[in-house]
Motif scaffolding. Structure first.
Motif, mmCIF file in Angstrom:
data_model
loop_
_atom_site.group_PDB
_atom_site.id
_atom_site.type_symbol
_atom_site.label_atom_id
_atom_site.label_comp_id
_atom_site.label_asym_id
_atom_site.label_seq_id
_atom_site.Cartn_x
_atom_site.Cartn_y
_atom_site.Cartn_z
ATOM 1 N N VAL A 69 0.855 -1.191 0.000
ATOM 2 C CA VAL A 69 0.000 0.000 0.000
ATOM 3 C C VAL A 69 0.889 1.237 0.000
ATOM 4 O O VAL A 69 1.662 1.445 0.940
ATOM 5 C CB VAL A 69 -0.926 0.022 1.237
ATOM 6 C CG1 VAL A 69 -1.812 1.264 1.204
ATOM 7 C CG2 VAL A 69 -1.758 -1.247 1.310
ATOM 8 N N VAL A 94 -3.411 5.609 -2.795
ATOM 9 C CA VAL A 94 -4.429 6.279 -1.978
ATOM 10 C C VAL A 94 -5.263 7.292 -2.762
ATOM 11 O O VAL A 94 -6.160 7.911 -2.205
ATOM 12 C CB VAL A 94 -3.774 6.977 -0.750
ATOM 13 C CG1 VAL A 94 -3.489 5.961 0.335
ATOM 14 C CG2 VAL A 94 -2.509 7.729 -1.117
ATOM 15 N N PRO A 97 -9.014 5.526 -4.205
ATOM 16 C CA PRO A 97 -10.034 5.337 -3.161
ATOM 17 C C PRO A 97 -10.683 6.655 -2.730
ATOM 18 O O PRO A 97 -11.900 6.745 -2.570
ATOM 19 C CB PRO A 97 -9.249 4.690 -2.015
ATOM 20 C CG PRO A 97 -8.140 3.940 -2.710
ATOM 21 C CD PRO A 97 -7.748 4.839 -3.866
ATOM 22 N N SER A 206 -8.548 10.151 2.408
ATOM 23 C CA SER A 206 -8.038 9.120 1.500
ATOM 24 C C SER A 206 -7.525 7.931 2.318
ATOM 25 O O SER A 206 -7.528 6.799 1.859
ATOM 26 C CB SER A 206 -6.967 9.674 0.557
ATOM 27 O OG SER A 206 -5.905 10.266 1.255
ATOM 28 N N THR A 210 -8.902 4.195 1.762
ATOM 29 C CA THR A 210 -7.941 3.196 1.300
ATOM 30 C C THR A 210 -8.044 1.933 2.138
ATOM 31 O O THR A 210 -8.000 0.817 1.612
ATOM 32 C CB THR A 210 -6.515 3.777 1.357
ATOM 33 O OG1 THR A 210 -6.479 4.917 0.495
ATOM 34 C CG2 THR A 210 -5.482 2.761 0.899
#
Lengths: 268, 268
Positions: A69, A94, A97, A206, A210
């Protein structure tokens, strides 16, 4: 051994994603890397940010994670496609999303975005939003002073309030109905941002969004953790471990297992 | 030709998903099947619901869609795994998106779920929620009278109000902070449900959340529509086309292209 979700950021900002992953997916193990020695990423060139991101991914991939991520909007804008092509596990950024959540939340179609210089200059949010819906209007504003304040742990100070007020002076005049916090550091300042923007503007984090999409993608791939044990998370930072630990433990509300990392010069 | 998202429901309920797909993903073409001749699915056995769902999927797959959305909670509970294993394109149900959104939204961890008899009896929401987080408390309540009211187009009537008040009498006594509308018909009654539950309870529409997850999954697979043309949607229903058309046009706020379908008896 349980495969972890590997999360990286330029510093402490990605901890806002970690906190939501811990809350929404308490069975998942997290490995975190905060590049606090080289924060902020926002003012750097996208080439440099891509290089830094790649170095961190090379470090994290050794732990055999199930997902990477990129919990930094600047690094997502600069390096998501590059890293996705490079590694064989799913890589989540990020930006999308947050964009999807804003499209879902807006009633008027007028969406604001705040982020670092790098993120706003890249136009990544405006592209992501317009790609989903040609009908939205996007107003963007860089807030370069926010990250340094958060990295110093001063996010509850009077100075922070003044900086937020000053930075949002322009964007609050636009008739937006939601504002994307397009930097994972910004949830640390969310209360102040909400106060300045007023309660008719919905803040979209965000970071929160996420965490939810990590859940969606892991479920879609049948990779959600199923164990009943409490996972033991691991944190790494490249800068001052004391200040990282202080901010992380205050934000996450628990003790963390932190290993400091040093970037070593190499001619290779 | 643009590949469509194929969406199916026992009747008009899945139109709540269609509306959100049209809003959140205006470039996507939708093919919809409402099995109004055999609604409601809620009181039927899961074997029967699985059979009906399979028949509709067999019909829709002929249009070469890029994704199947089982926009019916009862059919998701009964047939999602079965259909996923049967077809080679992604199949999305409406239960996990609602569960993930509730986990993301809850502050207290006390989550309510309302749905049809079939959905509640299956325990699918409680399983999905507990699978994500062992820390949540789930209170479920079947509301078998809601679907017939919506299918008759009476969702704004005084009768609807009384039925909602009566059906939610028990669940409103629990200290939940969000309530999953675990049936895609229920957003038609959302205003009344919100009024009865009070404004401290956040309603989670499995329909809205599913539209967002369709966006996430199509993006993850690189399958979002990129065209600039306005897509032309297609609707099919197995029951009275007049009442379907009236409800659909009122809900979607536009004229629809509807083809009635008849289920034919066969000995094969």
């Amino acid at each position: 051994m349980q495969q972890a979700i590997a999360i990286l950021d330029s510093g402490v900002g990605g901890l806002t994603v970690v906190k939501e992953v811990m809350r929404q997916l308490p069975r998942e193990k997290v490995i975190y890397f905060g590049d606090t020695a080289r924060t902020p990423y926002g003012p750097r060139s996208s080439e440099e940010v891509r290089k830094f991101t790649e170095q961190i991914v090379d470090f994290l991939i050794e732990f055999n994670p199930k997902m990477i991520v990129i919990a930094c909007n600047t690094a997502t804008a600069a390096a998501l496609d590059y890293i996705s092509a490079k590694v064989s596990i799913p890589v989540i950024g990020v930006i999308h999303p947050g964009a999807r959540a804003a499209i879902s939340a807006t009633k008027t179609g007028h969406i604001g975005v705040i982020g670092t210089l790098g993120t706003i200059r890249s136009g990544a949010y405006a592209s992501a939003l317009k790609e989903l819906s040609p009908y939205v209007e996007v107003i963007s504003q860089a807030c370069p002073e926010f990250v340094p304040i958060v990295e110093k742990g001063m996010f509850r100070s009077e100075e922070a309030k003044l900086v937020v007020q000053d930075s949002l002076q322009d964007i609050r005049n636009y008739p937006i109905d939601c504002l994307i916090l397009g930097c994972t550091h910004y949830p640390f300042l969310a209360d102040t941002i909400q106060e300045v923007m007023g309660h008719n503007v919905k803040l979209i984090s965000s970071a929160d969004e996420t965490a939810r999409e990590i859940s969606t993608i892991l479920y879609d791939k049948g990779q959600l953790a199923r164990g009943v044990e409490t996972p033991i998370h691991q944190f790494f930072c490249s800068g001052d471990p004391q200040i990282f630990k202080k901010i992380a433990q205050e934000w996450l509300g628990e003790q963390i297992n932190l290993t400091p990392i040093v970037w070593q010069a190499s001619t290779v």
